[in-house]
Scaffold this motif. Structure first.
Motif, PDB file in Angstrom:
ATOM      1  N   LEU A  80     130.760  63.800 -21.700  1.00  0.00           N
ATOM      2  CA  LEU A  80     129.815  62.958 -22.430  1.00  0.00           C
ATOM      3  C   LEU A  80     128.574  63.686 -22.931  1.00  0.00           C
ATOM      4  CD1 LEU A  80     129.964  59.848 -20.044  1.00  0.00           C
ATOM      5  CD2 LEU A  80     131.286  60.263 -22.115  1.00  0.00           C
ATOM      6  N   LYS A  81     128.534  65.004 -22.833  1.00  0.00           N
ATOM      7  CA  LYS A  81     127.322  65.754 -23.183  1.00  0.00           C
ATOM      8  C   LYS A  81     126.894  65.507 -24.623  1.00  0.00           C
ATOM      9  CE  LYS A  81     125.346  70.402 -23.059  1.00  0.00           C
ATOM     10  NZ  LYS A  81     125.590  71.847 -22.769  1.00  0.00           N
ATOM     11  N   SER A 102     123.482  57.303 -18.461  1.00  0.00           N
ATOM     12  CA  SER A 102     122.394  56.944 -19.380  1.00  0.00           C
ATOM     13  C   SER A 102     122.848  56.941 -20.839  1.00  0.00           C
ATOM     14  CB  SER A 102     121.205  57.895 -19.200  1.00  0.00           C
ATOM     15  OG  SER A 102     121.594  59.244 -19.462  1.00  0.00           O
ATOM     16  N   ILE A 103     123.738  57.881 -21.193  1.00  0.00           N
ATOM     17  CA  ILE A 103     124.251  57.929 -22.562  1.00  0.00           C
ATOM     18  C   ILE A 103     125.057  56.673 -22.872  1.00  0.00           C
ATOM     19  CG2 ILE A 103     125.866  59.134 -24.096  1.00  0.00           C
ATOM     20  CD1 ILE A 103     125.054  61.742 -22.691  1.00  0.00           C
ATOM     21  N   VAL A 104     125.922  56.291 -21.953  1.00  0.00           N
ATOM     22  CA  VAL A 104     126.745  55.098 -22.132  1.00  0.00           C
ATOM     23  C   VAL A 104     125.871  53.849 -22.196  1.00  0.00           C
ATOM     24  CG1 VAL A 104     128.531  53.661 -21.079  1.00  0.00           C
ATOM     25  CG2 VAL A 104     128.757  56.157 -21.058  1.00  0.00           C
ATOM     26  N   GLN A 105     124.864  53.782 -21.347  1.00  0.00           N
ATOM     27  CA  GLN A 105     123.982  52.611 -21.340  1.00  0.00           C
ATOM     28  C   GLN A 105     123.246  52.461 -22.668  1.00  0.00           C
ATOM     29  OE1 GLN A 105     121.559  53.227 -17.818  1.00  0.00           O
ATOM     30  NE2 GLN A 105     123.038  52.167 -16.496  1.00  0.00           N
TER      31      GLN A 105
END
Length: 392
Positions: A143-144, A180-183
């Protein structure tokens, strides 16, 4: 019918896919999308090979589950064919290719000027022809750069199909809801997160022996759509958009604009990912060597060694991070050496670009020297020295 921009489809998917539990039948059917080597690797003791095959198989599992889920849904027009259901086409990639295409393995691609701009794990439509897409992940470590990838894909579909809203589902075999990226991505109302059981749990019901004889052939399904039947609503000439964006950036730099000014929204669609400014004339290559250290696998390159070993040096910049990239054309083989900014400053070797990457390789091959010392000095000041300054 009043348009809802796909939000009704989003809410239906949210309600019905949240309860999705891949079955043994779906797990077995998904193996028809694998090549012979991938079927073998699905149970390999080599973790790297196994994870790669497992990821492709899990995509098939979710595709099969989605087809079953939407079979009786009047709201959703269909799911775009992929994998074994896609037509088998051996096509030569050319720089004239712009729009949606299938790869030789049945992957869904959007190409611009012949290069792959994006690949979509899933693509689907509602009855109003609103296009949505899905991404499938099997590891939180993937997910970077995921956020920028999804933003770009939404922007790309929005442009091609004239949609202000692009429905998006993210399906994962691991719980990534606290990432945090997904949120951030899920804060958008048109985005849906679906978490299933793990790949290990789903795969447990299969044996290597039974999947060996699963034929790779298409199935008949009332909700399967061909990619060619989904027509874009805007003409798409990626090279033209690229050249417009490049020329606009050059105009702004000539006027003394800041790097931040180069990224301000304007009337040019923001779907260009990389600006290829051009090849450097020999005096410009000499200037580059004076301004920036360049190393190849630990060995420092000089102007003399570059001129001896390489026939061309191309300067490009990735968007939106304005990251400079150099491409060195080998004199010995049909290949380009990709050089990226090093943490200590200057450039270092990262990877090769070969004819296998047909679209982008053709673009590099068609790029001729156009950059003299004056323009190269400006580009170095904005992107190379600016890149180094940003690390301090």
């Amino acid at each position: 019918m009043v348009s809802n921009n796909g939000m009704e489809m989003v809410e239906w998917l949210r309600a019905h896919l949240n309860a999705i539990t891949p079955t043994r039948t779906q797990a077995l059917k998904a193996t028809r999308h694998l090549r012979k080597s991938e079927k073998k690797n699905l149970f390999s003791e080599d973790i790297s090979l196994m994870r790669t095959a497992e990821g492709r198989w899990y995509e098939g599992v979710i595709y099969e589950a989605l087809l079953e889920t939407v079979a009786d849904c009047n709201l959703i027009k269909g799911v775009v064919r992929k994998g074994a259901d896609a037509p088998y086409i051996r096509q030569k990639i050319t720089q004239e290719q712009n729009g949606t295409f299938y790869s030789n393995y049945g992957d869904i691609k959007v190409r611009g000027n012949g290069q792959d701009l994006a690949e979509f794990d899933l693509m689907f439509l509602d009855v109003q022809n609103t296009v949505g897409f899905g991404e499938i992940v099997t590891s939180p470590s993937d997910l970077k750069e995921f956020e920028q990838e999804i933003i770009f894909k939404k922007r790309l579909i929005g442009y091609l199909f004239g949609q202000p809203i692009v429905p998006f589902i993210l399906v994962s075999s691991v719980d990534i809801s606290r990432n945090s990226i997904v949120q951030r991505l899920m804060k958008e109302p048109e985005s849906v997160l679906i978490t299933t059981s793990s790949c290990e749990e789903i795969k447990r019901v299969l044996s290597q022996r039974e999947i060996r004889y699963q034929p790779r052939k298409p199935i008949a399904h009332p909700k399967l759509l061909h990619l060619a039947d989904i027509h874009t609503r805007r003409s798409f000439d990626y090279r033209k958009l690229h050249d417009e964006r490049r020329d606009r950036m050059l105009e702004l730099m000539d006027a003394g604009a800041t790097p931040a000014d180069l990224l301000k929204p304007d009337e040019i669609p923001p779907i260009v990912k990389k600006i290829v400014f051009g090849g450097l004339y020999p005096p410009a290559i000499r200037l580059l060597c004076q301004k920036s250290a360049i190393t190849m696998r630990g060995e420092a390159l000089t102007y003399e060694s570059i001129m001896r070993d390489f026939s061309k040096v191309i300067l490009a910049v990735n968007l939106p991070d304005l990251r400079p990239i150099l491409y060195f054309r080998s004199r010995k083989k049909k290949e380009y050496f990709k050089m990226v900014p090093a943490k200590v400053g200057g450039f270092k070797y990262e990877s090769r670009r070969t004819p296998h990457m047909a679209g982008f390789f053709l673009w590099l091959e068609s790029t001729r020297p156009t950059l003299g010392t004056k323009m190269t000095r400006t580009l170095i000041e904005y992107f190379v020295e600016g890149e180094a300054a940003g690390k301090k």
